[in-house]
Design an enzyme around this catalytic site. Structure first.
Site, PDB file in Angstrom:
ATOM      1  N   TYR A 165       0.838  -1.211   0.000  1.00  0.00           N
ATOM      2  CA  TYR A 165       0.000   0.000   0.000  1.00  0.00           C
ATOM      3  C   TYR A 165       0.875   1.264   0.000  1.00  0.00           C
ATOM      4  CZ  TYR A 165      -3.784   3.062   1.730  1.00  0.00           C
ATOM      5  OH  TYR A 165      -4.723   4.058   1.901  1.00  0.00           O
ATOM      6  N   LYS A 169       0.968   4.091  -2.790  1.00  0.00           N
ATOM      7  CA  LYS A 169       0.481   5.426  -2.436  1.00  0.00           C
ATOM      8  C   LYS A 169       1.536   6.507  -2.658  1.00  0.00           C
ATOM      9  CE  LYS A 169      -3.828   5.241  -1.325  1.00  0.00           C
ATOM     10  NZ  LYS A 169      -4.773   5.656  -2.395  1.00  0.00           N
TER      11      LYS A 169
END
Ligand code: NAI
Length: 302
Positions: A165, A169
């Site tokens: 993640y 991101k």
């Protein structure tokens, strides 16, 4: 003057729930025509259902707004093209794109499978790139575009158990950093929100004390400002949650020059590591070229 989006066509990805739903409802309440996209699956990205997007479209219409549902996945070039095509087919243009869709597969790195990495990078990073790509030339031709990326404090600053993640991101911030240059000539602004909000994605990790404070509604005004015609900002990343708003920026220290033209040794690096990592005069740079200029000025001070 109230900020409005009359005659603007917006696509909000992952708008069947959480933050995206709120962004879509708000833009529609201020006059935008909205493509409500959502794959309608679980938090880990598995499954799909058209009803998530359709429900939000029903809400928008019930409030007197204009919206159309799309259930394609952002994670494939065809899916992303289909999402943008829905805007073009329905209203003939695309003015605003909010890349918000997201999934989660949190695992400590020792337990992470390549498939968990790909599943998350495909939605957050590739999905944002594919949707932006599908919209880009239409915006360029129209000399108008407002694009919002969605990052996370996990990517900006790091978090245990979120290697996939966090990588994805921070990737969208890199995408913004390049596109702010490419879009500038065409009135295409690209900015990034780092939200903090109670949604199904965060319901398990937030304490009961925090939960009432972090309504998704607090994030949407920043996103809505990024989407405003009068907003000329591009390339900003801003944290938003619970009424707190703050710009986040990558900075570089003033640096030091070692070796006097000769290759320094690792021992030279060791001896000068404090100077190398001194952030007391750190500053942001608008581009890679600006960093290069700073480096060459340091090598050849006048
Ligand atoms: P959410 O789970 O309520 O919303 C995400 C939506 O994206 C879901 O409705 C889901 O069905 C949809 N989606 C997932 N994969 C998709 C795909 N391939 N194609 C189209 N739609 C897809 O979660 P939330 O919190 O509203 O998340 C929105 C964005 O904000 C995400 O990018 C998330 O990573 C980001 N974010 C949220 C934070 C928070 O505090 N809630 C913190 C930092 C970032």
């Amino acid at each position: 003057m109230t900020i409005r989006y009359d005659n603007r066509v917006a696509v909000v990805t992952g708008a069947g729930a959480g933050l995206g739903r709120n962004h879509a409802l708000f833009l529609a309440s201020r006059g935008a025509k909205v493509v409500v996209n959502d794959l309608g699956g679980a938090v880990d990205g598995s499954g799909s259902s058209a009803t998530a997007a359709e429900r939000v479209v029903d809400e928008i219409k019930a409030a007197g707004g204009e919206a159309v549902a799309n259930a394609d996945s952002v994670a494939t070039p065809d899916g992303a093209a289909g999402i943008i095509q829905t805007a073009l087919d329905t209203w003939g243009k695309i003015d605003i794109l909010i890349n918000n869709a997201g999934n989660l597969r949190d695992k400590s790195f020792s337990k992470l499978e390549p498939a968990d990495f790909d599943a998350v990078v495909n939605v957050h990073l590739s999905g944002s790139a594919y949707c932006t790509l599908a919209a880009w030339n239409h915006m360029k031709d129209a000399n108008y575009g407002r694009i919002v990326m969605t990052t996370s404090a996990a990517g900006l600053f790091g978090n245990f158990g979120q290697g996939n993640y966090a990588a994805a991101k921070l990737g969208v911030v890199g995408l913004m950093n390049a596109l702010k240059h490419e879009g500038a000539k065409y009135n295409i602004n690209v900015n990034t929100v780092a939200p903090m909000a109670l949604t199904r994605m965060t319901a398990d990790i937030m304490s009961d004390k925090i939960k009432p404070l972090v309504k998704p509604e607090f994030v949407t005004p920043l996103v809505a400002w990024f989407c405003a015609e009068e907003n000329t900002t591009t390339g900003d990343a801003v944290e938003a949650g619970a009424g707190y708003y703050a710009k986040v920026q990558i900075v570089e220290g003033a640096g030091t020059v070692l070796g006097g033209g000769e290759i320094p040794s690792p021992e030279d690096i060791r001896a000068n590591y404090d100077a190398i990592t001194d952030m007391s005069q750190a500053q942001p740079y608008a581009s890679a070229n600006d960093v290069m200029r700073h480096i060459f000025r340091s090598l050849n001070p006048r």
